[in-house]
Design an enzyme around this catalytic site. Structure first.
Site, PDB file in Angstrom:
ATOM      1  N   HIS A 190     -10.832  -2.512  -2.804  1.00 39.40           N
ATOM      2  CA  HIS A 190      -9.600  -3.305  -2.889  1.00 39.40           C
ATOM      3  C   HIS A 190      -9.935  -4.726  -2.433  1.00 39.40           C
ATOM      4  O   HIS A 190     -10.831  -4.921  -1.601  1.00 39.40           O
ATOM      5  CB  HIS A 190      -8.577  -2.667  -1.947  1.00 39.40           C
ATOM      6  CG  HIS A 190      -7.198  -3.223  -2.011  1.00 39.40           C
ATOM      7  ND1 HIS A 190      -6.847  -4.401  -1.401  1.00 39.40           N
ATOM      8  CD2 HIS A 190      -6.065  -2.746  -2.590  1.00 39.40           C
ATOM      9  CE1 HIS A 190      -5.552  -4.623  -1.601  1.00 39.40           C
ATOM     10  NE2 HIS A 190      -5.058  -3.639  -2.330  1.00 39.40           N
ATOM     11  N   ASP A 214     -12.390   2.000   4.927  1.00 40.44           N
ATOM     12  CA  ASP A 214     -11.017   1.658   4.575  1.00 40.44           C
ATOM     13  C   ASP A 214     -10.298   2.966   4.213  1.00 40.44           C
ATOM     14  O   ASP A 214     -10.537   3.541   3.149  1.00 40.44           O
ATOM     15  CB  ASP A 214     -11.047   0.685   3.383  1.00 40.44           C
ATOM     16  CG  ASP A 214      -9.654   0.375   2.844  1.00 40.44           C
ATOM     17  OD1 ASP A 214      -8.678   1.003   3.293  1.00 40.44           O
ATOM     18  OD2 ASP A 214      -9.558  -0.502   1.955  1.00 40.44           O
ATOM     19  N   GLN A 233      -6.029   4.698   1.522  1.00 38.87           N
ATOM     20  CA  GLN A 233      -5.593   5.701   0.527  1.00 38.87           C
ATOM     21  C   GLN A 233      -6.005   7.114   0.909  1.00 38.87           C
ATOM     22  O   GLN A 233      -5.809   8.042   0.124  1.00 38.87           O
ATOM     23  CB  GLN A 233      -6.181   5.358  -0.850  1.00 38.87           C
ATOM     24  CG  GLN A 233      -5.719   4.041  -1.410  1.00 38.87           C
ATOM     25  CD  GLN A 233      -4.242   4.029  -1.805  1.00 38.87           C
ATOM     26  OE1 GLN A 233      -3.622   5.078  -1.992  1.00 38.87           O
ATOM     27  NE2 GLN A 233      -3.684   2.844  -1.932  1.00 38.87           N
ATOM     28  N   LYS A 257       1.667   3.255   3.777  1.00 35.69           N
ATOM     29  CA  LYS A 257       1.142   4.217   2.795  1.00 35.69           C
ATOM     30  C   LYS A 257       1.099   5.616   3.400  1.00 35.69           C
ATOM     31  O   LYS A 257       0.616   6.552   2.790  1.00 35.69           O
ATOM     32  CB  LYS A 257      -0.260   3.795   2.351  1.00 35.69           C
ATOM     33  CG  LYS A 257      -0.272   2.466   1.579  1.00 35.69           C
ATOM     34  CD  LYS A 257      -1.671   2.115   1.147  1.00 35.69           C
ATOM     35  CE  LYS A 257      -1.833   0.685   0.726  1.00 35.69           C
ATOM     36  NZ  LYS A 257      -1.223   0.349  -0.553  1.00 35.69           N
ATOM     37  N   CYS A 281      -5.182  -4.848  -7.462  1.00 35.25           N
ATOM     38  CA  CYS A 281      -5.990  -5.552  -6.441  1.00 35.25           C
ATOM     39  C   CYS A 281      -7.440  -5.077  -6.449  1.00 35.25           C
ATOM     40  O   CYS A 281      -8.097  -5.017  -5.400  1.00 35.25           O
ATOM     41  CB  CYS A 281      -5.397  -5.422  -5.043  1.00 35.25           C
ATOM     42  SG  CYS A 281      -3.800  -6.218  -4.875  1.00 35.25           S
TER      43      CYS A 281
HETATM   44  N1  PLP Z   1      -7.318  -0.928   0.826  1.00 32.45           N
HETATM   45  C1  PLP Z   1      -6.885  -0.090  -0.118  1.00 32.45           C
HETATM   46  C2  PLP Z   1      -7.812   0.955  -0.653  1.00 32.45           C
HETATM   47  C3  PLP Z   1      -5.579  -0.205  -0.592  1.00 32.45           C
HETATM   48  O1  PLP Z   1      -5.147   0.633  -1.538  1.00 32.45           O
HETATM   49  C4  PLP Z   1      -4.742  -1.197  -0.062  1.00 32.45           C
HETATM   50  C5  PLP Z   1      -3.365  -1.376  -0.590  1.00 32.45           C
HETATM   51  O2  PLP Z   1      -3.061  -1.036  -1.708  1.00 32.45           O
HETATM   52  C6  PLP Z   1      -5.240  -2.042   0.924  1.00 32.45           C
HETATM   53  C7  PLP Z   1      -6.532  -1.881   1.337  1.00 32.45           C
HETATM   54  C8  PLP Z   1      -4.387  -3.114   1.526  1.00 32.45           C
HETATM   55  O3  PLP Z   1      -3.357  -2.522   2.273  1.00 32.45           O
HETATM   56  P1  PLP Z   1      -2.200  -3.440   2.892  1.00 32.45           P
HETATM   57  O4  PLP Z   1      -1.671  -4.288   1.783  1.00 32.45           O
HETATM   58  O5  PLP Z   1      -1.220  -2.430   3.405  1.00 32.45           O
HETATM   59  O6  PLP Z   1      -2.822  -4.232   3.985  1.00 32.45           O
END
Ligand code: PLP
Length: 415
Positions: free
Chosen positions: A132, A209, A212, A235, A374
C-alpha cells in the site's frame, strides 16, 4: 463442508453477528445494502458505538493529567485499551503499544524516528510490489533524506510474492524489510514468519503492515518475532483516527521521539533543555484520540468474544462462493488468485471501466471499491488502471454473495 452448511453452523451465525451492526440494516437505492468494501473500512458493532457514546456521556476528560474523578476514569479506560491491544497481539508488553492515528501514521513514526537515525547512504530498504502507498511513500521520503536505497521484490502473475526474488534481494546491505501481511488489493497472505526469520538472519529490522490481517485472523507478534507491527482501528471494527504501532521494547527505547509536545516529556526547561518520558508515552505527544482508543479496546473485546476460527471459515466459504462464480465468467479477469488468500475478490469486467461497474453496482445498493486501491505500483505491474474489489467480512452472508453475482449480470446488461 458446503458453504451453506458453514452458514448454518451453530458455532458461528453471521446473521446474529450482523444484527449487531446497525448500519447494515438500511436500504440504498431502495434495496437492502450489500456492504462489500470491508478492506477499505469495516463497520462498527453496537458494542463499539456504545463504548464511545458512554465515554462521552459519562467519563470524558483529558487523560493522564488531571487529579479528579473524570480524569481518572478516562485514563483508566484509555490505558485498559492499551492492555487489551497488548493481549490481542499475543501478549506484548503495554510499553510496546503506541497509539497513533492509524497504520499510515505508525509507519511514518518508524520511518522518521528509526529510519532517519539508523539509515545511511547505500543502506537498503526491501519492499514489495504489492505494498500500500502507506508502506512505500514514507520509505521513499526517508530514503531521499538519508541516501538509503529502496529495493522492490516482484509479485508473480497469480498475486503471490515472488519469494525466490525477494530472498535474492535480501542481503547484508538490507537494513529494513517492510512488508504487508495481507495485500489489500489481491488478498494475498504473505509468509511473514519466514520473512522475519530470513531478514533477522542478515541483521535487518522488520516492519509488518497488519492493516488487512488483524480482522481476518489472530496475530501473535511475539511468535512472529516482528520488530514492528502496525494496524488501524477502523479496519478492525473500531473507530477511524486511531491505530497501533507495536515495537520491540529495546528498539523503541533506543528511538528518539518524532513529535514533541505535552505528555511526552519528563521536564521542560529553557535553560537546562528538555528530557523525555519513557515508553509508551514518549511517542504520544499531545492529547490523544481518547474516544477512539476506548472504541478500539471495545472492538477488540467484541472480537475476542467470537469464535474467530469459525468466523475465518465463514469468510473462506464466502470467498469460495464468489471466486467460483467469477472464475466461471468468461468476461471476468480475476486479479490475485494466490492460494490461501483472504476474502478479497479483485477483478476486471471486459469492455468496462472499473468505476462504471462500481457505479452500476451502487445503483443496486451494493458497495464495492474501484480504482488502484492505493497500490499504483501493483497496477503498473499488471498493466491495468485499477480493479473492481469486493472485500468480505464476517458479517457478510451467502445471500449477499448471490446478490452481488446477480448484480454483475445486471451491470452487463447496461454496458
Ligand atoms: N496498509 C494497508 C495494507 C492498507 O490496506 C491500508 C488501508 O487501506 C493502509 C496501510 C493504510 O491504512 P490507514 O489509511 O488506516 O492508515
Amino acid at each position: 463442508m458446503s458453504a451453506r452448511s458453514v452458514a448454518a453452523s451453530p458455532e458461528f451465525d453471521p446473521r446474529a453477528v450482523r444484527a449487531e451492526f446497525p448500519i447494515l440494516d438500511q436500504l440504498v437505492e431502495g434495496k437492502p445494502l450489500v456492504y462489500l468494501d470491508n478492506a477499505a473500512s469495516t463497520q462498527k458493532p453496537e458494542a463499539v458505538i456504545e463504548a464511545i457514546a458512554h465515554y462521552y456521556r459519562h467519563d470524558h476528560s483529558n487523560v493522564h493529567r488531571g487529579a479528579h474523578a473524570l480524569a481518572d476514569r478516562a485514563t483508566a479506560a484509555f490505558e485498559q485499551a492499551r492492555s487489551d491491544v497488548a493481549a490481542f497481539l499475543g501478549g506484548a508488553k503495554r510499553e510496546e503499544i503506541i497509539f497513533t492515528r492509524g497504520t499510515t501514521e505508525s509507519i511514518n513514526l518508524v520511518a522518521n524516528s528509526w529510519g532517519r537515525t539508523q539509515l545511511g547512504p547505500g543502506d537498503e530498504i526491501l519492499l514489495t510490489e504489492m505494498e500500500h502507498h502507506a508502506n512505500i511513500v514514507p520509505w521513499q521520503m526517508v530514503a531521499e533524506a538519508t541516501g538509503a536505497v529502496i529495493r522492490v521484490a516482484p509479485v508473480l502473475d497469480n498475486g503471490e510474492l515472488d519469494f525466490v526474488a525477494w530472498t535474492a534481494l535480501l542481503g547484508e546491505r538490507t537494513r529494513l524489510v517492510a512488508m504487508t501481511e495481507v495485500s489489500n488489493t489481491l488478498g494475498t497472505v504473505n509468509p511473514v514468519a519466514e520473512v522475519v526469520q530470513r531478514a533477522h538472519a542478515v541483521g535487518a529490522v522488520v516492519l509488518i503492515d497488519g492493516a488487512q490481517a488483524v480482522n481476518h485472523f489472530p496475530v501473535d507478534v511475539l511468535a512472529l518475532e516482528a520488530d514492528f507491527y502496525v494496524f488501524s482501528g477502523h479496519k478492525l471494527f473500531g473507530p477511524t483516527g486511531v491505530g497501533v504501532l507495536y515495537g520491540r521494547e529495546a528498539l523503541l527505547e533506543a528511538m528518539p521521539p518524532w513529535q514533541g509536545g505535552g505528555e511526552m516529556i519528563e521536564r521542560v526547561s529553557f535553560s537546562a533543555g528538555t528530557t523525555y518520558t519513557g515508553l509508551p508515552w514518549k511517542f504520544e505527544a499531545g492529547t490523544p484520540h481518547i474516544a477512539g482508543v476506548i472504541g478500539l479496546g471495545a472492538a477488540i473485546r467484541w472480537l475476542d468474544g467470537l469464535d474467530r476460527a469459525a468466523a475465518a471459515r465463514h469468510e473462506q466459504a464466502l470467498l469460495e462462493r464468489v471466486d467460483t462464480a467469477l472464475a466461471g465468467m468468461s468476461d471476468v479477469t480475476r486479479v490475485g488468485v494466490a492460494p490461501g488468500k483472504v476474502a478479497v475478490a479483485s477483478f476486471l469486467l471486459a469492455g468496462s471501466h472499473p468505476s462504471d461497474v462500481g457505479m452500476l453496482l451502487d445503483q443496486q445498493g451494493m458497495a464495492v471499491r474501484t480504482g488502484h486501491h492505493c497500490t499504483m505500483p501493483l497496477m503498473d505491474r499488471y498493466g491495468i488502471p485499477g480493479t473492481v474489489r469486493a472485500s468480505f467480512s464476517l458479517y457478510n452472508t451467502f445471500d449477499e454473495v448471490d446478490r452481488f453475482i446477480e448484480g454483475l449480470d445486471k451491470v452487463r446488461s447496461f454496458l
